[in-house]
Write a protein that holds these residues in place. Structure first.
Motif, PDB file in Angstrom:
ATOM      1  N   PHE A  34       0.833  -1.208   0.000  1.00 20.80           N
ATOM      2  CA  PHE A  34       0.000   0.000   0.000  1.00 20.80           C
ATOM      3  C   PHE A  34       0.869   1.259   0.000  1.00 20.80           C
ATOM      4  O   PHE A  34       0.570   2.230  -0.702  1.00 20.80           O
ATOM      5  CB  PHE A  34      -0.929   0.007   1.221  1.00 20.80           C
ATOM      6  N   VAL A  35       1.930   1.240   0.789  1.00 17.62           N
ATOM      7  CA  VAL A  35       2.807   2.411   0.875  1.00 17.62           C
ATOM      8  C   VAL A  35       3.448   2.697  -0.479  1.00 17.62           C
ATOM      9  O   VAL A  35       3.494   3.846  -0.937  1.00 17.62           O
ATOM     10  CB  VAL A  35       3.890   2.184   1.953  1.00 17.62           C
ATOM     11  N   GLN A  36       3.933   1.652  -1.143  1.00 17.94           N
ATOM     12  CA  GLN A  36       4.572   1.849  -2.443  1.00 17.94           C
ATOM     13  C   GLN A  36       3.572   2.343  -3.476  1.00 17.94           C
ATOM     14  O   GLN A  36       3.870   3.250  -4.260  1.00 17.94           O
ATOM     15  CB  GLN A  36       5.206   0.543  -2.930  1.00 17.94           C
ATOM     16  N   ALA A  37       2.372   1.761  -3.484  1.00 18.14           N
ATOM     17  CA  ALA A  37       1.340   2.194  -4.429  1.00 18.14           C
ATOM     18  C   ALA A  37       0.994   3.666  -4.211  1.00 18.14           C
ATOM     19  O   ALA A  37       0.821   4.439  -5.169  1.00 18.14           O
ATOM     20  CB  ALA A  37       0.098   1.320  -4.274  1.00 18.14           C
ATOM     21  N   ARG A  38       0.908   4.056  -2.961  1.00 16.48           N
ATOM     22  CA  ARG A  38       0.587   5.459  -2.649  1.00 16.48           C
ATOM     23  C   ARG A  38       1.676   6.397  -3.155  1.00 16.48           C
ATOM     24  O   ARG A  38       1.387   7.468  -3.712  1.00 16.48           O
ATOM     25  CB  ARG A  38       0.398   5.615  -1.142  1.00 16.48           C
ATOM     26  N   GLU A  39       2.939   6.023  -2.935  1.00 15.64           N
ATOM     27  CA  GLU A  39       4.037   6.872  -3.386  1.00 15.64           C
ATOM     28  C   GLU A  39       4.025   7.039  -4.905  1.00 15.64           C
ATOM     29  O   GLU A  39       4.310   8.118  -5.423  1.00 15.64           O
ATOM     30  CB  GLU A  39       5.372   6.274  -2.927  1.00 15.64           C
ATOM     31  N   ILE A  40       3.690   5.979  -5.619  1.00 13.84           N
ATOM     32  CA  ILE A  40       3.620   6.058  -7.086  1.00 13.84           C
ATOM     33  C   ILE A  40       2.513   7.004  -7.522  1.00 13.84           C
ATOM     34  O   ILE A  40       2.703   7.866  -8.392  1.00 13.84           O
ATOM     35  CB  ILE A  40       3.404   4.647  -7.685  1.00 13.84           C
ATOM     36  N   LEU A  41       1.343   6.884  -6.918  1.00  9.76           N
ATOM     37  CA  LEU A  41       0.202   7.705  -7.332  1.00  9.76           C
ATOM     38  C   LEU A  41       0.362   9.166  -6.905  1.00  9.76           C
ATOM     39  O   LEU A  41      -0.242  10.061  -7.508  1.00  9.76           O
ATOM     40  CB  LEU A  41      -1.090   7.124  -6.768  1.00  9.76           C
ATOM     41  N   LEU A  42       1.166   9.418  -5.885  1.00  7.08           N
ATOM     42  CA  LEU A  42       1.463  10.797  -5.498  1.00  7.08           C
ATOM     43  C   LEU A  42       2.581  11.398  -6.356  1.00  7.08           C
ATOM     44  O   LEU A  42       2.912  12.581  -6.213  1.00  7.08           O
ATOM     45  CB  LEU A  42       1.877  10.868  -4.028  1.00  7.08           C
ATOM     46  N   ASP A  54       2.055  10.458 -15.200  1.00 10.12           N
ATOM     47  CA  ASP A  54       1.936  11.782 -15.812  1.00 10.12           C
ATOM     48  C   ASP A  54       1.161  12.765 -14.952  1.00 10.12           C
ATOM     49  O   ASP A  54       1.492  13.950 -14.893  1.00 10.12           O
ATOM     50  CB  ASP A  54       1.264  11.666 -17.191  1.00 10.12           C
ATOM     51  N   GLU A  55       0.121  12.290 -14.268  1.00 10.57           N
ATOM     52  CA  GLU A  55      -0.733  13.179 -13.492  1.00 10.57           C
ATOM     53  C   GLU A  55      -0.828  12.688 -12.042  1.00 10.57           C
ATOM     54  O   GLU A  55      -1.724  11.914 -11.714  1.00 10.57           O
ATOM     55  CB  GLU A  55      -2.133  13.254 -14.101  1.00 10.57           C
ATOM     56  N   PRO A  56       0.088  13.124 -11.204  1.00 15.27           N
ATOM     57  CA  PRO A  56       0.032  12.698  -9.796  1.00 15.27           C
ATOM     58  C   PRO A  56      -1.263  13.163  -9.131  1.00 15.27           C
ATOM     59  O   PRO A  56      -1.847  14.184  -9.496  1.00 15.27           O
ATOM     60  CB  PRO A  56       1.246  13.386  -9.166  1.00 15.27           C
ATOM     61  N   PHE A  57      -1.697  12.401  -8.131  1.00 10.11           N
ATOM     62  CA  PHE A  57      -2.912  12.730  -7.398  1.00 10.11           C
ATOM     63  C   PHE A  57      -2.590  13.663  -6.238  1.00 10.11           C
ATOM     64  O   PHE A  57      -1.465  13.714  -5.741  1.00 10.11           O
ATOM     65  CB  PHE A  57      -3.590  11.462  -6.895  1.00 10.11           C
ATOM     66  N   ASP A  58      -3.600  14.398  -5.793  1.00  9.47           N
ATOM     67  CA  ASP A  58      -3.437  15.312  -4.660  1.00  9.47           C
ATOM     68  C   ASP A  58      -3.538  14.580  -3.329  1.00  9.47           C
ATOM     69  O   ASP A  58      -2.864  14.919  -2.357  1.00  9.47           O
ATOM     70  CB  ASP A  58      -4.506  16.413  -4.722  1.00  9.47           C
ATOM     71  N   TRP A 178      -3.984   2.736 -17.107  1.00  6.59           N
ATOM     72  CA  TRP A 178      -5.029   1.989 -16.393  1.00  6.59           C
ATOM     73  C   TRP A 178      -4.500   0.682 -15.813  1.00  6.59           C
ATOM     74  O   TRP A 178      -5.223  -0.013 -15.106  1.00  6.59           O
ATOM     75  CB  TRP A 178      -6.222   1.682 -17.295  1.00  6.59           C
ATOM     76  N   CYS A 179      -3.267   0.350 -16.133  1.00  7.55           N
ATOM     77  CA  CYS A 179      -2.693  -0.922 -15.664  1.00  7.55           C
ATOM     78  C   CYS A 179      -1.240  -0.659 -15.246  1.00  7.55           C
ATOM     79  O   CYS A 179      -0.303  -0.955 -15.966  1.00  7.55           O
ATOM     80  CB  CYS A 179      -2.765  -1.967 -16.777  1.00  7.55           C
ATOM     81  N   ILE A 180      -1.060  -0.078 -14.070  1.00  8.38           N
ATOM     82  CA  ILE A 180       0.266   0.325 -13.588  1.00  8.38           C
ATOM     83  C   ILE A 180       0.957  -0.866 -12.927  1.00  8.38           C
ATOM     84  O   ILE A 180       0.357  -1.594 -12.135  1.00  8.38           O
ATOM     85  CB  ILE A 180       0.137   1.478 -12.583  1.00  8.38           C
ATOM     86  N   LEU A 181       2.226  -1.045 -13.260  1.00 11.27           N
ATOM     87  CA  LEU A 181       3.022  -2.118 -12.660  1.00 11.27           C
ATOM     88  C   LEU A 181       4.048  -1.498 -11.720  1.00 11.27           C
ATOM     89  O   LEU A 181       4.863  -0.676 -12.119  1.00 11.27           O
ATOM     90  CB  LEU A 181       3.728  -2.937 -13.747  1.00 11.27           C
ATOM     91  N   ALA A 182       3.992  -1.885 -10.436  1.00 10.92           N
ATOM     92  CA  ALA A 182       4.913  -1.361  -9.427  1.00 10.92           C
ATOM     93  C   ALA A 182       6.130  -2.271  -9.304  1.00 10.92           C
ATOM     94  O   ALA A 182       6.078  -3.451  -9.657  1.00 10.92           O
ATOM     95  CB  ALA A 182       4.196  -1.256  -8.078  1.00 10.92           C
TER      96      ALA A 182
END
Length: 413
Positions: A34-42, A54-58, A178-182
């Motif tokens: 979860f922590v890694q996924a969050r860092e990617i999306l931020l 390309d578009e990080p989340f807030d 739509w299909c991100i690989l961490a």
């Protein structure tokens, strides 16, 4: 979680990471995923392809959903790990909910709220949902076939399966948005945790489960855990004064004086392990063996950075007493003990930040490898114990000695 939206602004994008599973029990691997996924999306960490989104989340939230008790029982039955009735602590949905709460209490953005209607509660925010899965599960069910803008997947790499996910995404032509690989994480499974519990391998457990989860499982004999029978008590030998220790303890040939004052604390020292282990378990005998009967009956662990009182030393071993409330006595390797120079400090940041994550290394980088695996943090006003100073960094432990990590020296007063 509502507090996380207090400073949000209309139109901000919120990613909602969800994972549904048995979590029997929840492991450090689940948390790290979860922590890694969050860092990617931020936008603070790379994907497996070494790129940032390309578009990080807030804002990024994590939500855990639990499969029902019958599903969990069936899964354990298939693995021939289902304990007999009457000794199934940790399997009910109530028990697993408790373990999730214990493992995530230091992460306010991660909760057992997978079915909450956040979009309905905060209509001015833009919510985007991501389904979090392990690479093995994605390969098994070819989930890249179902990815779309309205059904997004974030897959955690896993040794032996990551390449299969990457190949499947390419062959299907799935949109990488739509299909991100961490990146791959250390392979920590619930199966391994249950095995360690059954084998009473407490040191291995500390690398698989959050310490609060370990304590709960031990207390409730979860997943087949059975405490080792304490060894038969032998008559106590005459108390001897400690031989001279490398870290400053005194020596004496006056055995009569020693007998008059049993278990004298010769010196207070700090436990620091040369490895990356976060704790070491006390032994009831001086032995390198790792079988269940060498540990003290309570399976008491001394955290890295915690203070202990030294009672005596023999060869490469020292008998110590913990300085917390239970004052447990046991043996520990002398090489782990160092001079204790306590210095209490208060965390006080002037930039307005209220929570500071502890780091596992002295680095300004904000990559995943820099943080402690548990994502442990300290808050403004917290008191910590300063262990040592290295350039602009301070190595600190929490006052309970449970967590040790690095923090900028300028944050301490």
């Amino acid at each position: 979680m509502d507090v996380l939206f207090e400073e949000s602004k209309p139109g901000q994008r919120v990613a909602l990471i969800t994972m549904v599973g048995t979590f029997c029990p929840i492991t450090l691997g689940h948390i790290e995923g979860f922590v890694q996924a969050r860092e990617i999306l931020l936008g603070r960490a790379d994907t497996a392809d070494r790129v940032r989104i390309d578009e990080p989340f807030d804002i990024v939230l994590g939500c855990i959903g639990l499969n029902g008790q019958k599903h969990a029982e069936c899964k354990l039955q298939e693995k021939k790990e289902l304990p007999p009735k009457g000794s199934r602590a940790g399997i009910s949905i109530e028990d697993r909910s408790t373990l999730v709460a214990l493992a995530t209490q230091h992460l306010p953005w991660l909760n057992l709220d997978g079915r909450c209607n956040w979009a309905g509660s905060f209509p001015k925010l833009v919510f985007v949902k991501y389904l979090l899965n392990g690479a093995d599960d994605v390969v098994k069910y070819q989930k890249w076939r179902h990815s779309s803008e309205s059904r997004r997947f974030l897959t955690l790499g896993r040794p032996g399966f990551t390449a299969g996910v990457r190949k499947g995404i390419a062959r299907w032509g799935a949109d990488p948005r739509w299909c991100i690989l961490a990146p791959e994480l250390q392979d920590i499974s619930s199966t391994a945790a249950r095995s360690a519990l059954r084998e009473t391998d407490m040191e291995r457990l500390r690398g698989l489960l959050d310490s609060r989860v370990v304590d709960w499982c031990v207390k409730h004999h979860a997943y087949g855990y059975r405490p080792a029978a304490p060894p038969a008590k032998a008559p106590p030998p005459p108390c001897k004064r400690a031989e001279r220790l490398d870290f400053g303890c005194t020596s004496s040939d006056d055995e009569a004086a020693a007998a008059a004052a049993p278990e004298p604390v010769q010196e207070q020292c700090v436990c620091r392990q040369p490895s990356h282990a976060t704790s070491t378990m006390l032994r009831c005998v001086k032995s390198d063996a790792r079988t269940g009967d060498v540990w003290v009956a309570s399976h008491k662990c001394v955290a890295d950075g915690a203070a202990v009182g030294v009672l005596q030393a023999e060869g490469g071993w020292a008998q110590v007493r913990t300085t917390d409330g239970d004052a447990t006595v046991g043996w520990i390797k002398r090489q782990y003990l160092h001079d204790w120079t306590p210095a209490e400090k208060v965390v006080r940041r002037s930039d307005g930040t209220t929570v500071t994550l502890l780091r596992r290394t002295k680095t300004h980088a904000r990559v995943e490898a820099a943080w402690l695996a548990s994502r442990a943090c300290v808050r403004n006003g917290d008191t910590v114990m300063l262990l040592n100073v290295e350039d602009e960094w301070a190595r600190v432990s929490t006052m309970a000695g449970a967590v040790v990590g690095y923090i900028k020296l300028e944050y301490l007063v």
